[in-house]
Design a protein around this motif. Sequence first.
Motif, PDB file in Angstrom:
ATOM      1  N   ILE A   8       2.363  -5.896  -2.006  1.00  0.00           N
ATOM      2  CA  ILE A   8       2.307  -5.921  -0.539  1.00  0.00           C
ATOM      3  C   ILE A   8       0.980  -5.370  -0.055  1.00  0.00           C
ATOM      4  O   ILE A   8       0.353  -5.923   0.860  1.00  0.00           O
ATOM      5  N   LEU A   9       0.512  -4.282  -0.659  1.00  0.00           N
ATOM      6  CA  LEU A   9      -0.767  -3.680  -0.263  1.00  0.00           C
ATOM      7  C   LEU A   9      -1.924  -4.663  -0.436  1.00  0.00           C
ATOM      8  O   LEU A   9      -2.890  -4.632   0.328  1.00  0.00           O
ATOM      9  N   GLU A  10      -1.828  -5.520  -1.425  1.00  0.00           N
ATOM     10  CA  GLU A  10      -2.875  -6.521  -1.644  1.00  0.00           C
ATOM     11  C   GLU A  10      -2.915  -7.545  -0.515  1.00  0.00           C
ATOM     12  O   GLU A  10      -3.949  -8.133  -0.240  1.00  0.00           O
ATOM     13  N   ARG A  11      -1.792  -7.755   0.169  1.00  0.00           N
ATOM     14  CA  ARG A  11      -1.710  -8.797   1.194  1.00  0.00           C
ATOM     15  C   ARG A  11      -1.939  -8.305   2.613  1.00  0.00           C
ATOM     16  O   ARG A  11      -2.220  -9.103   3.498  1.00  0.00           O
ATOM     17  N   ILE A  12      -1.816  -6.996   2.889  1.00  0.00           N
ATOM     18  CA  ILE A  12      -1.908  -6.526   4.273  1.00  0.00           C
ATOM     19  C   ILE A  12      -3.355  -6.408   4.725  1.00  0.00           C
ATOM     20  O   ILE A  12      -4.281  -6.314   3.916  1.00  0.00           O
ATOM     21  N   ASP A  13      -3.554  -6.398   6.052  1.00  0.00           N
ATOM     22  CA  ASP A  13      -4.916  -6.298   6.590  1.00  0.00           C
ATOM     23  C   ASP A  13      -5.431  -4.863   6.501  1.00  0.00           C
ATOM     24  O   ASP A  13      -4.676  -3.925   6.262  1.00  0.00           O
ATOM     25  N   GLU A  14      -6.731  -4.700   6.690  1.00  0.00           N
ATOM     26  CA  GLU A  14      -7.386  -3.394   6.509  1.00  0.00           C
ATOM     27  C   GLU A  14      -6.888  -2.346   7.500  1.00  0.00           C
ATOM     28  O   GLU A  14      -6.786  -1.164   7.160  1.00  0.00           O
ATOM     29  N   PHE A  16      -3.847  -2.025   8.864  1.00  0.00           N
ATOM     30  CA  PHE A  16      -2.556  -1.511   8.426  1.00  0.00           C
ATOM     31  C   PHE A  16      -2.713  -0.705   7.137  1.00  0.00           C
ATOM     32  O   PHE A  16      -2.063   0.320   6.952  1.00  0.00           O
ATOM     33  N   LEU A  17      -3.596  -1.154   6.247  1.00  0.00           N
ATOM     34  CA  LEU A  17      -3.866  -0.418   5.016  1.00  0.00           C
ATOM     35  C   LEU A  17      -4.370   0.993   5.329  1.00  0.00           C
ATOM     36  O   LEU A  17      -3.967   1.961   4.691  1.00  0.00           O
ATOM     37  N   ALA A  18      -5.226   1.122   6.340  1.00  0.00           N
ATOM     38  CA  ALA A  18      -5.739   2.437   6.737  1.00  0.00           C
ATOM     39  C   ALA A  18      -4.600   3.341   7.219  1.00  0.00           C
ATOM     40  O   ALA A  18      -4.570   4.539   6.910  1.00  0.00           O
ATOM     41  N   ALA A  19      -3.637   2.771   7.945  1.00  0.00           N
ATOM     42  CA  ALA A  19      -2.494   3.548   8.426  1.00  0.00           C
ATOM     43  C   ALA A  19      -1.623   4.006   7.256  1.00  0.00           C
ATOM     44  O   ALA A  19      -1.187   5.155   7.205  1.00  0.00           O
ATOM     45  N   VAL A  20      -1.370   3.117   6.308  1.00  0.00           N
ATOM     46  CA  VAL A  20      -0.572   3.462   5.128  1.00  0.00           C
ATOM     47  C   VAL A  20      -1.285   4.538   4.321  1.00  0.00           C
ATOM     48  O   VAL A  20      -0.671   5.513   3.865  1.00  0.00           O
ATOM     49  N   TYR A  21      -2.584   4.389   4.159  1.00  0.00           N
ATOM     50  CA  TYR A  21      -3.374   5.358   3.408  1.00  0.00           C
ATOM     51  C   TYR A  21      -3.301   6.744   4.066  1.00  0.00           C
ATOM     52  O   TYR A  21      -3.098   7.761   3.384  1.00  0.00           O
ATOM     53  N   ALA A  22      -3.437   6.786   5.391  1.00  0.00           N
ATOM     54  CA  ALA A  22      -3.365   8.062   6.112  1.00  0.00           C
ATOM     55  C   ALA A  22      -1.995   8.703   5.922  1.00  0.00           C
ATOM     56  O   ALA A  22      -1.894   9.923   5.716  1.00  0.00           O
ATOM     57  N   LEU A  23      -0.955   7.902   5.959  1.00  0.00           N
ATOM     58  CA  LEU A  23       0.393   8.409   5.746  1.00  0.00           C
ATOM     59  C   LEU A  23       0.539   8.993   4.347  1.00  0.00           C
ATOM     60  O   LEU A  23       1.082  10.088   4.159  1.00  0.00           O
ATOM     61  N   LEU A  24       0.049   8.282   3.351  1.00  0.00           N
ATOM     62  CA  LEU A  24       0.136   8.753   1.963  1.00  0.00           C
ATOM     63  C   LEU A  24      -0.650  10.048   1.756  1.00  0.00           C
ATOM     64  O   LEU A  24      -0.189  10.965   1.071  1.00  0.00           O
ATOM     65  N   LYS A  25      -1.851  10.121   2.332  1.00  0.00           N
ATOM     66  CA  LYS A  25      -2.667  11.331   2.173  1.00  0.00           C
ATOM     67  C   LYS A  25      -2.007  12.528   2.860  1.00  0.00           C
ATOM     68  O   LYS A  25      -2.027  13.640   2.328  1.00  0.00           O
TER      69      LYS A  25
END
Length: 84
Positions: A8-14, A16-25
């Motif tokens: 899924i991460l490979e398919r999402i736009d940058e 949304f990826l930045a939001a997911v990354y911030a959540l994970l960090k």
Amino acid sequence: MRTESQQILERIDERFLAAVYALLKTYEREEQDVQGEVIGYNIKNNEPILASEADDVFEKIVNDVKRGNYLDVDDIIAKKSAQW
């Protein structure tokens, strides 16, 4: 779940990826903070017990109690009364 998440991460736009990354960090930082959090104190020497050490400390306490290495309330009262 991890494999599907990676796909899924490979398919999402940058964006949304930045939001997911911030959540994970944020999760990662909070988890590290919890491990270093003081959750109690050793009654013998008043040293702090960290969350990361709690399992080992509490397992030792339980084993001590199972072996009979403890004071009951009456023993504590008797010792304190003798000191007063």
